[in-house]
Design a protein around this motif. Structure first.
Motif, PDB file in Angstrom:
ATOM      1  N   VAL A  90       1.098  -1.104  -0.239  1.00  0.00           N
ATOM      2  CA  VAL A  90       0.282  -0.176   0.343  1.00  0.00           C
ATOM      3  C   VAL A  90       0.777   1.416   0.126  1.00  0.00           C
ATOM      4  CG1 VAL A  90      -1.768  -1.016   1.092  1.00  0.00           C
ATOM      5  CG2 VAL A  90      -0.004  -0.144   2.786  1.00  0.00           C
ATOM      6  N   ASP A  91       0.499   2.122  -0.385  1.00  0.00           N
ATOM      7  CA  ASP A  91       0.722   3.748  -0.486  1.00  0.00           C
ATOM      8  C   ASP A  91       1.122   3.867   1.132  1.00  0.00           C
ATOM      9  OD1 ASP A  91       1.777   5.710  -2.203  1.00  0.00           O
ATOM     10  OD2 ASP A  91       0.600   7.125  -0.876  1.00  0.00           O
ATOM     11  N   ALA A  92       1.671   4.847   1.382  1.00  0.00           N
ATOM     12  CA  ALA A  92       1.771   5.807   2.036  1.00  0.00           C
ATOM     13  C   ALA A  92       0.965   6.359   3.188  1.00  0.00           C
ATOM     14  CB  ALA A  92       3.194   6.748   2.413  1.00  0.00           C
ATOM     15  N   HIS A  93       0.004   7.047   2.116  1.00  0.00           N
ATOM     16  CA  HIS A  93      -1.514   7.458   2.355  1.00  0.00           C
ATOM     17  C   HIS A  93      -2.688   6.403   2.202  1.00  0.00           C
ATOM     18  CE1 HIS A  93       1.333  10.993   3.870  1.00  0.00           C
ATOM     19  NE2 HIS A  93       1.737  11.242   2.337  1.00  0.00           N
ATOM     20  N   PRO A  94      -2.684   4.973   2.739  1.00  0.00           N
ATOM     21  CA  PRO A  94      -3.539   4.617   2.386  1.00  0.00           C
ATOM     22  C   PRO A  94      -5.297   5.214   2.840  1.00  0.00           C
ATOM     23  CG  PRO A  94      -2.961   3.564   4.341  1.00  0.00           C
ATOM     24  CD  PRO A  94      -2.098   4.948   4.331  1.00  0.00           C
ATOM     25  N   SER A  95      -6.191   4.725   2.506  1.00  0.00           N
ATOM     26  CA  SER A  95      -7.316   4.924   2.982  1.00  0.00           C
ATOM     27  C   SER A  95      -7.896   4.051   4.349  1.00  0.00           C
ATOM     28  CB  SER A  95      -8.399   3.800   2.307  1.00  0.00           C
ATOM     29  OG  SER A  95      -8.264   2.391   2.784  1.00  0.00           O
ATOM     30  N   LYS A  96      -8.837   4.785   4.815  1.00  0.00           N
ATOM     31  CA  LYS A  96      -8.789   4.926   5.975  1.00  0.00           C
ATOM     32  C   LYS A  96      -9.253   3.373   6.162  1.00  0.00           C
ATOM     33  CE  LYS A  96     -12.089   6.625   9.895  1.00  0.00           C
ATOM     34  NZ  LYS A  96     -13.404   7.940  10.137  1.00  0.00           N
ATOM     35  N   ASP A  97     -10.187   2.886   6.175  1.00  0.00           N
ATOM     36  CA  ASP A  97     -10.116   0.972   6.029  1.00  0.00           C
ATOM     37  C   ASP A  97      -9.128   0.029   6.018  1.00  0.00           C
ATOM     38  OD1 ASP A  97     -12.617   1.580   6.870  1.00  0.00           O
ATOM     39  OD2 ASP A  97     -13.982   0.581   4.624  1.00  0.00           O
ATOM     40  N   THR A  98      -8.254   0.934   5.131  1.00  0.00           N
ATOM     41  CA  THR A  98      -6.878  -0.016   5.265  1.00  0.00           C
ATOM     42  C   THR A  98      -6.094   0.750   6.051  1.00  0.00           C
ATOM     43  OG1 THR A  98      -7.007  -0.531   2.758  1.00  0.00           O
ATOM     44  CG2 THR A  98      -4.972  -0.067   3.695  1.00  0.00           C
ATOM     45  N   ASN A 161     -10.827  15.412  -5.096  1.00  0.00           N
ATOM     46  CA  ASN A 161      -9.968  13.998  -5.463  1.00  0.00           C
ATOM     47  C   ASN A 161     -10.265  12.930  -4.561  1.00  0.00           C
ATOM     48  OD1 ASN A 161      -7.696  11.939  -5.644  1.00  0.00           O
ATOM     49  ND2 ASN A 161      -6.124  13.645  -5.735  1.00  0.00           N
ATOM     50  N   LEU A 162     -11.044  12.114  -5.667  1.00  0.00           N
ATOM     51  CA  LEU A 162     -11.990  10.710  -4.065  1.00  0.00           C
ATOM     52  C   LEU A 162     -10.459  10.425  -3.524  1.00  0.00           C
ATOM     53  CD1 LEU A 162     -14.675   9.930  -6.011  1.00  0.00           C
ATOM     54  CD2 LEU A 162     -14.604  11.602  -3.881  1.00  0.00           C
ATOM     55  N   THR A 163      -9.461  10.292  -4.335  1.00  0.00           N
ATOM     56  CA  THR A 163      -7.727   9.109  -3.906  1.00  0.00           C
ATOM     57  C   THR A 163      -7.966   9.878  -2.530  1.00  0.00           C
ATOM     58  OG1 THR A 163      -6.566  10.106  -4.523  1.00  0.00           O
ATOM     59  CG2 THR A 163      -7.616   8.154  -5.902  1.00  0.00           C
ATOM     60  N   GLU A 164      -7.721  11.334  -2.140  1.00  0.00           N
ATOM     61  CA  GLU A 164      -7.544  11.540  -0.763  1.00  0.00           C
ATOM     62  C   GLU A 164      -9.142  11.398   0.094  1.00  0.00           C
ATOM     63  OE1 GLU A 164      -6.349  15.532  -2.280  1.00  0.00           O
ATOM     64  OE2 GLU A 164      -4.581  15.007  -2.830  1.00  0.00           O
ATOM     65  N   SER A 165      -9.807  11.714  -0.544  1.00  0.00           N
ATOM     66  CA  SER A 165     -11.157  12.387   0.409  1.00  0.00           C
ATOM     67  C   SER A 165     -10.962  10.191   1.116  1.00  0.00           C
ATOM     68  CB  SER A 165     -12.431  11.909  -0.447  1.00  0.00           C
ATOM     69  OG  SER A 165     -12.446  13.299  -1.399  1.00  0.00           O
ATOM     70  N   LEU A 166     -10.572   9.456   0.567  1.00  0.00           N
ATOM     71  CA  LEU A 166     -11.052   8.264   0.866  1.00  0.00           C
ATOM     72  C   LEU A 166     -10.127   7.908   2.107  1.00  0.00           C
ATOM     73  CD1 LEU A 166     -13.453   7.855  -0.813  1.00  0.00           C
ATOM     74  CD2 LEU A 166     -12.307   5.296  -0.830  1.00  0.00           C
ATOM     75  N   GLN A 167      -8.779   8.395   2.063  1.00  0.00           N
ATOM     76  CA  GLN A 167      -7.921   8.825   3.108  1.00  0.00           C
ATOM     77  C   GLN A 167      -8.604   9.135   4.741  1.00  0.00           C
ATOM     78  OE1 GLN A 167      -4.606  11.096   2.156  1.00  0.00           O
ATOM     79  NE2 GLN A 167      -4.535  10.410   0.439  1.00  0.00           N
ATOM     80  N   ASN A 168     -10.142  10.228   4.835  1.00  0.00           N
ATOM     81  CA  ASN A 168     -10.916  10.175   6.053  1.00  0.00           C
ATOM     82  C   ASN A 168     -11.665   9.959   5.743  1.00  0.00           C
ATOM     83  OD1 ASN A 168      -8.202  11.931   6.398  1.00  0.00           O
ATOM     84  ND2 ASN A 168      -8.648  12.793   4.591  1.00  0.00           N
TER      85      ASN A 168
END
Length: 246
Positions: A90-98, A161-168
Protein backbone atom coordinates in the motif's frame (compact mmCIF):
# COMPACT_ATOMS: atom_id res chain seq x y z
CA UNK A 1 73.85 58.55 -26.36
CA UNK A 2 72.74 56.11 -29.04
CA UNK A 3 75.23 53.52 -27.73
CA UNK A 4 73.75 53.76 -24.19
CA UNK A 5 70.19 53.28 -25.45
CA UNK A 6 71.21 50.27 -27.52
CA UNK A 7 72.91 48.71 -24.48
CA UNK A 8 69.86 49.24 -22.24
CA UNK A 9 67.52 47.79 -24.87
CA UNK A 10 69.76 44.75 -25.23
CA UNK A 11 69.74 44.15 -21.47
CA UNK A 12 65.92 44.36 -21.28
CA UNK A 13 65.52 41.95 -24.20
CA UNK A 14 67.86 39.43 -22.54
CA UNK A 15 65.91 39.66 -19.23
CA UNK A 16 62.58 39.13 -20.98
CA UNK A 17 63.91 36.08 -22.82
CA UNK A 18 65.23 34.61 -19.57
CA UNK A 19 61.85 35.13 -17.83
CA UNK A 20 59.94 33.47 -20.66
CA UNK A 21 62.31 30.50 -20.64
CA UNK A 22 61.98 30.12 -16.89
CA UNK A 23 58.13 30.17 -17.03
CA UNK A 24 58.05 27.60 -19.85
CA UNK A 25 60.26 25.24 -17.85
CA UNK A 26 58.24 25.57 -14.63
CA UNK A 27 61.05 27.42 -12.83
CA UNK A 28 59.94 29.96 -10.21
CA UNK A 29 61.37 33.39 -10.89
CA UNK A 30 62.09 35.28 -7.65
CA UNK A 31 62.53 39.07 -7.75
CA UNK A 32 65.74 40.38 -6.17
CA UNK A 33 65.53 40.75 -2.41
CA UNK A 34 62.63 38.21 -1.97
CA UNK A 35 62.56 34.58 -0.86
CA UNK A 36 61.13 31.77 -2.95
CA UNK A 37 57.83 30.28 -1.61
CA UNK A 38 57.82 26.77 -0.15
CA UNK A 39 57.25 24.04 -2.74
CA UNK A 40 53.78 22.48 -2.82
CA UNK A 41 52.63 19.15 -4.19
CA UNK A 42 51.01 19.38 -7.63
CA UNK A 43 47.23 19.17 -7.76
CA UNK A 44 45.64 16.52 -9.97
CA UNK A 45 43.03 17.71 -12.48
CA UNK A 46 39.53 17.56 -11.08
CA UNK A 47 40.46 18.65 -7.56
CA UNK A 48 38.56 16.84 -4.82
CA UNK A 49 36.60 14.79 -7.33
CA UNK A 50 39.82 12.98 -8.27
CA UNK A 51 40.49 11.91 -4.68
CA UNK A 52 39.83 8.23 -3.86
CA UNK A 53 36.74 7.74 -1.67
CA UNK A 54 37.30 6.83 1.95
CA UNK A 55 35.52 3.52 1.46
CA UNK A 56 38.09 2.49 -1.17
CA UNK A 57 40.96 3.22 1.19
CA UNK A 58 39.32 1.68 4.24
CA UNK A 59 37.26 -1.49 3.66
CA UNK A 60 35.80 -1.22 7.16
CA UNK A 61 34.24 2.14 6.29
CA UNK A 62 32.88 0.74 3.05
CA UNK A 63 31.20 -2.10 4.93
CA UNK A 64 29.74 0.30 7.47
CA UNK A 65 28.37 2.55 4.73
CA UNK A 66 26.76 -0.35 2.92
CA UNK A 67 25.10 -1.49 6.13
CA UNK A 68 23.70 2.00 6.68
CA UNK A 69 22.35 2.28 3.12
CA UNK A 70 20.56 -1.05 3.16
CA UNK A 71 19.22 -0.95 6.71
CA UNK A 72 15.42 -0.63 6.90
CA UNK A 73 13.37 0.28 9.95
CA UNK A 74 11.66 -2.61 11.66
CA UNK A 75 7.89 -2.75 11.36
CA UNK A 76 5.97 -1.50 14.35
CA UNK A 77 4.46 -4.26 16.44
CA UNK A 78 1.20 -2.31 16.37
CA UNK A 79 0.91 -2.26 12.60
CA UNK A 80 -2.20 -3.87 11.17
CA UNK A 81 -1.63 -6.93 9.00
CA UNK A 82 -1.29 -6.07 5.33
CA UNK A 83 -1.60 -8.49 2.45
CA UNK A 84 1.74 -9.93 1.41
CA UNK A 85 3.21 -9.70 -2.06
CA UNK A 86 4.41 -6.69 -4.05
CA UNK A 87 1.11 -6.11 -5.93
CA UNK A 88 -0.65 -5.52 -2.58
CA UNK A 89 1.87 -3.11 -1.08
CA UNK A 90 0.00 0.00 0.00
CA UNK A 91 0.86 3.66 -0.45
CA UNK A 92 2.13 5.83 2.40
CA UNK A 93 -1.31 7.46 2.62
CA UNK A 94 -3.82 4.60 2.46
CA UNK A 95 -7.59 4.67 2.77
CA UNK A 96 -9.04 5.03 6.24
CA UNK A 97 -10.23 1.41 6.31
CA UNK A 98 -6.83 0.08 5.24
CA UNK A 99 -5.06 2.23 7.82
CA UNK A 100 -7.38 0.88 10.51
CA UNK A 101 -7.78 -2.75 9.48
CA UNK A 102 -5.14 -3.60 6.90
CA UNK A 103 -5.97 -4.84 3.42
CA UNK A 104 -5.71 -8.62 3.85
CA UNK A 105 -8.61 -9.93 1.70
CA UNK A 106 -10.91 -12.81 2.45
CA UNK A 107 -13.39 -14.00 -0.16
CA UNK A 108 -16.99 -13.45 0.81
CA UNK A 109 -20.36 -13.83 -0.87
CA UNK A 110 -20.51 -13.74 -4.66
CA UNK A 111 -16.74 -13.55 -4.96
CA UNK A 112 -16.55 -10.17 -3.22
CA UNK A 113 -13.51 -9.72 -1.00
CA UNK A 114 -13.64 -8.17 2.46
CA UNK A 115 -11.01 -6.97 4.93
CA UNK A 116 -10.72 -8.27 8.53
CA UNK A 117 -13.50 -5.87 9.62
CA UNK A 118 -15.84 -7.01 6.85
CA UNK A 119 -15.48 -3.89 4.68
CA UNK A 120 -15.37 -4.43 0.90
CA UNK A 121 -11.81 -4.57 -0.39
CA UNK A 122 -9.75 -5.59 -3.41
CA UNK A 123 -7.63 -8.62 -4.17
CA UNK A 124 -4.73 -8.40 -6.63
CA UNK A 125 -3.12 -11.40 -8.30
CA UNK A 126 0.65 -11.80 -8.53
CA UNK A 127 0.61 -10.63 -12.15
CA UNK A 128 -1.28 -7.45 -11.26
CA UNK A 129 -4.71 -8.68 -12.35
CA UNK A 130 -7.47 -7.10 -10.28
CA UNK A 131 -10.39 -9.04 -8.85
CA UNK A 132 -13.68 -8.71 -10.71
CA UNK A 133 -15.21 -6.13 -8.33
CA UNK A 134 -12.21 -3.82 -8.60
CA UNK A 135 -12.33 -3.97 -12.39
CA UNK A 136 -16.12 -3.59 -12.43
CA UNK A 137 -15.83 -0.62 -10.06
CA UNK A 138 -13.55 1.12 -12.56
CA UNK A 139 -16.21 0.67 -15.25
CA UNK A 140 -19.09 1.86 -13.07
CA UNK A 141 -17.07 4.80 -11.74
CA UNK A 142 -16.48 5.87 -15.34
CA UNK A 143 -20.19 5.65 -16.10
CA UNK A 144 -21.47 7.46 -13.00
CA UNK A 145 -18.77 9.46 -11.23
CA UNK A 146 -16.07 10.51 -13.68
CA UNK A 147 -17.99 13.51 -15.05
CA UNK A 148 -17.59 15.33 -11.72
CA UNK A 149 -14.72 13.61 -9.90
CA UNK A 150 -12.48 13.29 -12.94
CA UNK A 151 -10.65 10.30 -14.43
CA UNK A 152 -9.25 7.73 -11.99
CA UNK A 153 -10.83 9.46 -8.99
CA UNK A 154 -8.30 12.31 -9.23
CA UNK A 155 -10.81 15.15 -8.85
CA UNK A 156 -11.70 18.19 -10.96
CA UNK A 157 -12.82 21.78 -10.55
CA UNK A 158 -16.32 20.41 -9.82
CA UNK A 159 -15.61 17.79 -7.17
CA UNK A 160 -12.80 16.61 -4.88
CA UNK A 161 -10.06 14.06 -5.45
CA UNK A 162 -11.55 10.83 -4.06
CA UNK A 163 -8.14 9.18 -3.63
CA UNK A 164 -7.56 11.87 -1.01
CA UNK A 165 -11.10 11.86 0.40
CA UNK A 166 -10.99 8.13 1.18
CA UNK A 167 -7.98 8.72 3.41
CA UNK A 168 -10.51 10.22 5.84
CA UNK A 169 -13.69 8.32 4.94
CA UNK A 170 -14.55 4.77 5.96
CA UNK A 171 -16.72 2.54 3.79
CA UNK A 172 -19.81 3.53 5.80
CA UNK A 173 -18.93 7.23 5.57
CA UNK A 174 -18.55 6.88 1.81
CA UNK A 175 -21.81 4.95 1.40
CA UNK A 176 -23.72 7.49 3.50
CA UNK A 177 -22.53 10.39 1.33
CA UNK A 178 -23.38 8.56 -1.90
CA UNK A 179 -26.85 7.63 -0.65
CA UNK A 180 -27.81 10.96 0.95
CA UNK A 181 -25.67 13.50 -0.90
CA UNK A 182 -23.71 16.34 0.60
CA UNK A 183 -23.64 20.13 0.27
CA UNK A 184 -20.82 22.62 0.72
CA UNK A 185 -18.46 20.20 2.45
CA UNK A 186 -15.75 20.30 -0.21
CA UNK A 187 -15.53 24.09 -0.24
CA UNK A 188 -17.50 27.03 1.12
CA UNK A 189 -18.38 28.59 -2.22
CA UNK A 190 -22.05 27.75 -1.82
CA UNK A 191 -22.21 25.57 -4.94
CA UNK A 192 -20.42 22.41 -3.77
CA UNK A 193 -23.25 19.90 -4.06
CA UNK A 194 -23.00 16.11 -4.12
CA UNK A 195 -26.37 14.78 -5.35
CA UNK A 196 -28.12 11.97 -3.48
CA UNK A 197 -27.88 8.73 -5.44
CA UNK A 198 -29.82 6.52 -3.06
CA UNK A 199 -32.65 5.90 -5.54
CA UNK A 200 -30.50 5.44 -8.64
CA UNK A 201 -29.98 1.70 -9.26
CA UNK A 202 -27.12 2.39 -11.71
CA UNK A 203 -25.12 3.69 -8.76
CA UNK A 204 -26.53 1.74 -5.84
CA UNK A 205 -26.28 -1.68 -7.52
CA UNK A 206 -22.54 -1.06 -7.95
CA UNK A 207 -21.84 0.94 -4.79
CA UNK A 208 -19.49 -1.67 -3.31
CA UNK A 209 -17.63 -2.14 -6.58
CA UNK A 210 -17.08 1.62 -6.92
CA UNK A 211 -15.83 1.81 -3.34
CA UNK A 212 -13.50 -1.16 -3.86
CA UNK A 213 -11.99 0.43 -6.96
CA UNK A 214 -11.48 3.78 -5.20
CA UNK A 215 -9.99 2.04 -2.17
CA UNK A 216 -7.49 0.30 -4.43
CA UNK A 217 -6.66 3.63 -6.08
CA UNK A 218 -6.26 5.35 -2.71
CA UNK A 219 -4.04 2.56 -1.40
CA UNK A 220 -1.88 2.82 -4.50
CA UNK A 221 -2.25 -0.80 -5.62
CA UNK A 222 -4.13 0.16 -8.80
CA UNK A 223 -2.70 2.78 -11.11
CA UNK A 224 -4.41 5.16 -13.47
CA UNK A 225 -6.39 3.71 -16.35
CA UNK A 226 -8.26 0.44 -16.58
CA UNK A 227 -7.03 -2.33 -14.24
CA UNK A 228 -5.94 -5.58 -15.83
CA UNK A 229 -9.18 -7.38 -16.59
CA UNK A 230 -9.89 -10.62 -14.69
CA UNK A 231 -12.03 -13.50 -15.81
CA UNK A 232 -15.73 -12.90 -15.42
CA UNK A 233 -17.28 -13.42 -12.00
CA UNK A 234 -20.56 -15.07 -12.89
CA UNK A 235 -22.06 -14.75 -9.40
CA UNK A 236 -21.07 -11.11 -9.08
CA UNK A 237 -22.41 -10.25 -12.53
CA UNK A 238 -25.72 -12.02 -11.80
CA UNK A 239 -26.12 -10.14 -8.49
CA UNK A 240 -25.63 -6.82 -10.29
CA UNK A 241 -28.09 -7.72 -13.06
CA UNK A 242 -30.67 -8.96 -10.53
CA UNK A 243 -30.36 -5.66 -8.68
CA UNK A 244 -30.87 -3.73 -11.92
CA UNK A 245 -33.91 -5.87 -12.78
CA UNK A 246 -32.46 -7.47 -15.89
Amino acid sequence: MNSSLIAIAGTMLLAASTLAAAQDSGTTVVPAGQTAPAATAPTEPGGDAAAAPASAADPALADAGAATDTAKPAASSGDKAMATGEPMKVDAHPSKDTAAEGNQPSEGDEGKFVDPAGNPTYSMAEDGTADWYTWRGFKKYGANCLQCHGPDGMGSSFAPNLTESLQNLSYFDFAGIVVSGQQNQWNSSGNSIMPAWGEDPNVMCSLDAIYIYLRARTDGVVGRGEPKRPKKNEAGQKAEYDCLGF
